[in-house]
Write a protein that holds these residues in place. Sequence first.
Motif, PDB file in Angstrom:
ATOM      1  N   ARG A 190     -61.892  -9.536  16.371  1.00  0.00           N
ATOM      2  CA  ARG A 190     -60.623  -8.804  16.381  1.00  0.00           C
ATOM      3  C   ARG A 190     -60.865  -7.310  16.578  1.00  0.00           C
ATOM      4  O   ARG A 190     -60.167  -6.643  17.342  1.00  0.00           O
ATOM      5  N   SER A 200     -54.714 -14.134  24.077  1.00  0.00           N
ATOM      6  CA  SER A 200     -55.447 -14.390  22.839  1.00  0.00           C
ATOM      7  C   SER A 200     -56.705 -15.177  23.159  1.00  0.00           C
ATOM      8  O   SER A 200     -56.755 -15.937  24.127  1.00  0.00           O
ATOM      9  N   GLU A 246     -59.216 -18.029  15.564  1.00  0.00           N
ATOM     10  CA  GLU A 246     -58.444 -17.461  16.668  1.00  0.00           C
ATOM     11  C   GLU A 246     -58.056 -16.033  16.345  1.00  0.00           C
ATOM     12  O   GLU A 246     -57.781 -15.687  15.202  1.00  0.00           O
ATOM     13  N   TYR A 247     -58.048 -15.200  17.362  1.00  0.00           N
ATOM     14  CA  TYR A 247     -57.564 -13.843  17.167  1.00  0.00           C
ATOM     15  C   TYR A 247     -56.841 -13.401  18.417  1.00  0.00           C
ATOM     16  O   TYR A 247     -57.051 -13.934  19.498  1.00  0.00           O
ATOM     17  N   GLN A 248     -55.970 -12.435  18.261  1.00  0.00           N
ATOM     18  CA  GLN A 248     -55.225 -11.882  19.396  1.00  0.00           C
ATOM     19  C   GLN A 248     -55.991 -10.689  19.922  1.00  0.00           C
ATOM     20  O   GLN A 248     -56.275  -9.753  19.184  1.00  0.00           O
TER      21      GLN A 248
END
Length: 249
Positions: A190, A200, A246-248
């Motif tokens: 991130r 993402s 998961e990360y944006q």
Amino acid sequence: MPLRHDVSRLLFRGRKKATEDVFQDLLSEANRDLASLLKDVRAVQEDARLGDTRRWPINELLMRAVRCAAKQYVLQAELGNLALRDELTGLYNRRGFMAIAERQLKVGRRSGRGMLLFFVDVDTLKQINDSFGHCEGDRALKRTARALEMTFRDSDVIARLGGDEFAVLAIEASDHSEATIRTRLCEDLRSISAGESRYSISISLGAARFDSRSKASLADLIVQADRAMYKQKRHSSAPGNASGMEYQS
């Protein structure tokens, strides 16, 4: 002429040639220089045997010998590094990972040291490539590589095995390391992609523990970590489950 100038000259001469071919050309050139030097040294020896050393400045021969040795050393080191490194990310490639990690496992068996092998897959690489092009996909892979370098220690063995797959052998990992590493990797991913909001990135990660008393090979550990990674991937994609990695970006 400095070696870096030789590299630039050959790259300009054959821009379409593979990097390996360029270094092979440079190595061939260095070998020709060495052969010429050895020919002159033999001539000096023959003249000395006949009592005539006037036409051979020894200092010049010594300087040529030093330049030849330096060029050979640098080129051999660069070729060795090239064979073990992934060109896109600068991490070890599959060959480099297998060679270095295998050596670490042998040390671990002798010392009783525990390790963790992580298998990482960039889930959304295909979507990024399809939507934004392969150049952006390459940037996503580079970000993933940098995040892995931030998360793991310098002593750990980090590699891009190919495509969207990465592997890490974490040296001296404790029983509690896996959860900590997962959390830290999310944070580092991130952090390194802050400011990019077009897409993402989601990664899946599986781990296998190395036991020094076990006879499991490096290939066995990779298979175990790969299976664990796919288990997490299936769990994350199930209805009602969110990916924990998961990360944006």
